[in-house]
Design a protein around this motif. Structure first.
Motif, PDB file in Angstrom:
ATOM      1  N   PHE A 130      63.771  37.841  40.175  1.00 51.59           N
ATOM      2  CA  PHE A 130      63.817  37.497  38.757  1.00 51.59           C
ATOM      3  C   PHE A 130      63.501  38.752  37.965  1.00 51.59           C
ATOM      4  N   ASP A 156      65.382  39.778  31.606  1.00 48.50           N
ATOM      5  CA  ASP A 156      66.489  38.841  31.421  1.00 48.50           C
ATOM      6  C   ASP A 156      65.923  37.427  31.373  1.00 48.50           C
ATOM      7  N   LYS A 157      65.289  37.099  30.247  1.00 47.07           N
ATOM      8  CA  LYS A 157      64.580  35.835  30.116  1.00 47.07           C
ATOM      9  C   LYS A 157      64.943  35.161  28.797  1.00 47.07           C
ATOM     10  N   PHE A 158      64.564  33.911  28.695  1.00 50.61           N
ATOM     11  CA  PHE A 158      64.888  33.101  27.520  1.00 50.61           C
ATOM     12  C   PHE A 158      64.006  33.452  26.320  1.00 50.61           C
ATOM     13  N   GLY A 196      59.130  42.320  28.379  1.00 51.63           N
ATOM     14  CA  GLY A 196      59.719  41.930  29.651  1.00 51.63           C
ATOM     15  C   GLY A 196      59.233  42.776  30.807  1.00 51.63           C
ATOM     16  N   PRO A 254      72.920  30.864  35.201  1.00 51.51           N
ATOM     17  CA  PRO A 254      72.231  31.995  34.568  1.00 51.51           C
ATOM     18  C   PRO A 254      71.296  31.587  33.435  1.00 51.51           C
ATOM     19  N   LYS A 255      71.691  30.596  32.625  1.00 53.17           N
ATOM     20  CA  LYS A 255      70.838  30.186  31.507  1.00 53.17           C
ATOM     21  C   LYS A 255      69.576  29.487  32.001  1.00 53.17           C
ATOM     22  N   LYS A 301      68.206  30.001  34.899  1.00 44.72           N
ATOM     23  CA  LYS A 301      67.385  31.040  35.511  1.00 44.72           C
ATOM     24  C   LYS A 301      66.605  31.816  34.453  1.00 44.72           C
ATOM     25  N   GLN A 302      67.210  32.067  33.291  1.00 41.25           N
ATOM     26  CA  GLN A 302      66.508  32.762  32.217  1.00 41.25           C
ATOM     27  C   GLN A 302      65.318  31.947  31.720  1.00 41.25           C
ATOM     28  N   CYS A 310      62.720  32.080  34.360  1.00 38.67           N
ATOM     29  CA  CYS A 310      62.208  33.446  34.378  1.00 38.67           C
ATOM     30  C   CYS A 310      61.152  33.644  33.292  1.00 38.67           C
ATOM     31  N   SER A 311      61.346  33.026  32.131  1.00 37.62           N
ATOM     32  CA  SER A 311      60.360  33.137  31.056  1.00 37.62           C
ATOM     33  C   SER A 311      59.003  32.610  31.495  1.00 37.62           C
ATOM     34  N   ASN A 314      61.380  26.585  24.830  1.00 36.43           N
ATOM     35  CA  ASN A 314      61.987  26.613  26.153  1.00 36.43           C
ATOM     36  C   ASN A 314      61.963  25.200  26.732  1.00 36.43           C
TER      37      ASN A 314
END
Length: 421
Positions: free
Chosen positions: A90, A94-96, A101, A373-374, A376-377, A380-381, A392
């Motif tokens: 991760f 590349d997070k929401f 980061g 991908p969305k 995962k973001q 990831c957050s 989120n």
């Protein structure tokens, strides 16, 4: 017989670790008198070396970013997971959620001292070697304190912040301890001169590896900037009961059961005594009243798997100091509504993922081959520490959303592969 000396402050803070140092700095900058009481002398060893990017916001607010950036700690931009040869990472950039980061992997002895020294340089009064032995909350809080020379005194304060970590001073003195609802687990850990030569090994990420036969046994490997790593294994005590030899021998025997780690650490040697920590998951009956608040591990500690400890500690410091600033500005503060509830919301988000890690649901998501991908973001957050971002969906409705993704992963795995036409 001479009377016991008495002193006074507005806010007494127990503990000079990350929660205490950040809280003290924020309050001092707001013009509120604070006194920090730290039982140990710094530097001192502490486990929990992998920070999350969310921490950087609090370090910046406390005016400590410049000192941290100059310290030479290992840069960190994500987390990597490995199980039975499957690898997924991760990237925290590349997070929401908006916000930092990247962060650092740190030897806590140096990191904690850096924060405390920076707070002291800002003007915060920190007394090392001072232990709280008793507390009276009948009127204005009074703390009985003993220093490491045996001298005793009393400290009167408007409010107490307990940032004592696993020392859990107020929970112990006020009988606030309650059993955790998480199963007991045990960690064995050390620092190693890692000797890693694999060019594919990413020192910018924590590596979390899963035991090949037992999904509830996992290992952490946290690289430092000096060629060393923090290395540990976590399991339920019954899983470790059969291990033979010294703690160091037990740790490396378990490491050698995971082929990837065995290969990666073939040249590693321990550079500090191997230790163990068990029964660390904890909770309390009360997080805060109008006289005290529990910060970080003093209130609740879940599990080390997602490195959430320091983040929860700093988040609790920010929430509590905001309440105190409002209090001293003449505003009414409801400690349950303004501190306990918002802090617990984020902790419960982490809890969702901790529980799902050990029962295998979240591992199923992490190691899924076909990841949205969305989604995962958003996940990831949370792994980056932003467990309080209610925008989120995986925070606002963490359990339902996670279970939805688990079901999708299970459907994909059970669907037959179509025959080529």
């Amino acid at each position: 017989m001479s009377a016991i000396p008495e002193f006074e402050t507005q806010v007494a803070i127990i503990g000079a670790g990350p929660a205490g140092a950040i809280a003290a700095s924020l309050l001092h900058k707001a013009g509120i008198r604070v006194l920090v009481l730290e039982r140990q002398q710094f530097p001192r060893f502490s486990i929990g070396e992998s920070l999350l990017p969310c921490c950087m916001q609090f370090i910046e607010a406390a005016g400590m970013s410049e000192a941290l950036n100059k310290a030479g700690f290992q840069f960190k931009n994500g987390a990597a997971f490995r199980r039975n040869g499957n690898y997924n990472c991760f990237d925290f950039t590349d997070k929401f959620t908006q916000g930092p980061g990247t962060t650092f992997q740190v030897e806590r002895a140096h990191f904690d001292k850096l924060l405390a020294d920076t707070a002291a340089a800002q003007g915060v009064n920190i007394r090392y070697g001072h232990s709280v032995t008793a507390i009276d909350l009948n009127a204005r809080p009074i703390l009985d304190i003993s220093d490491d020379q045996g001298k005793q005194y009393r400290l009167q304060a408007d409010f107490i912040l307990d940032a004592s970590g696993f020392g859990r001073v107020l929970p112990r003195l006020l009988d606030l301890e309650r059993p955790s609802n998480l199963p007991p687990r045990q960690a064995i850990f050390t620092h190693v001169e890692d000797g890693i030569t694999d060019p594919d090994f990413d020192r910018n990420k924590i590596l979390i590896s899963v035991h090949p036969q037992h999904q509830d046994i996992w290992y952490w490997l946290i690289p430092f900037s000096n060629g060393r790593c923090s290395l540990g294994v976590v399991a339920e005590p019954a899983r470790l009961a059969h291990q033979q030899g010294t703690l160091e021998q037990q740790l490396f025997a378990l490491v050698n059961e995971e082929p990837g780690l065995k290969r990666l650490l073939s040249n590693a040697r321990a550079v500090r005594d191997t230790a163990q920590l068990g029964g660390y998951s904890a909770r309390v009956s009360t997080l805060a009243t109008d006289k005290f608040a529990l910060l970080g591990n003093a209130g609740e500690f879940l599990d080390p798997v997602f490195s959430s400890g320091v983040t929860i500690a700093m988040q609790s410091s920010a929430l509590a100091t905001d309440c105190l600033m409002r209090k001293y500005n003449g505003e009414e503060v409801n400690w349950d509504k303004d501190y306990c509830q918002p802090l617990t919301q984020g902790v419960d988000t982490f809890r969702t993922y901790v529980e799902a890690w050990y029962d295998g649901r979240f591992q199923q998501v992490i190691f899924s081959e076909d990841q949205n991908p969305k989604v995962k973001q958003m996940i990831c957050s949370i792994l980056a520490g932003y467990a309080w971002d209610r925008d989120n969906p995986f925070v606002k409705d963490s359990l339902r959303r996670l279970n939805m993704v688990v079901e999708l992963c299970a459907d994909r795995q059970s669907s037959p592969t179509p025959e080529p036409s």
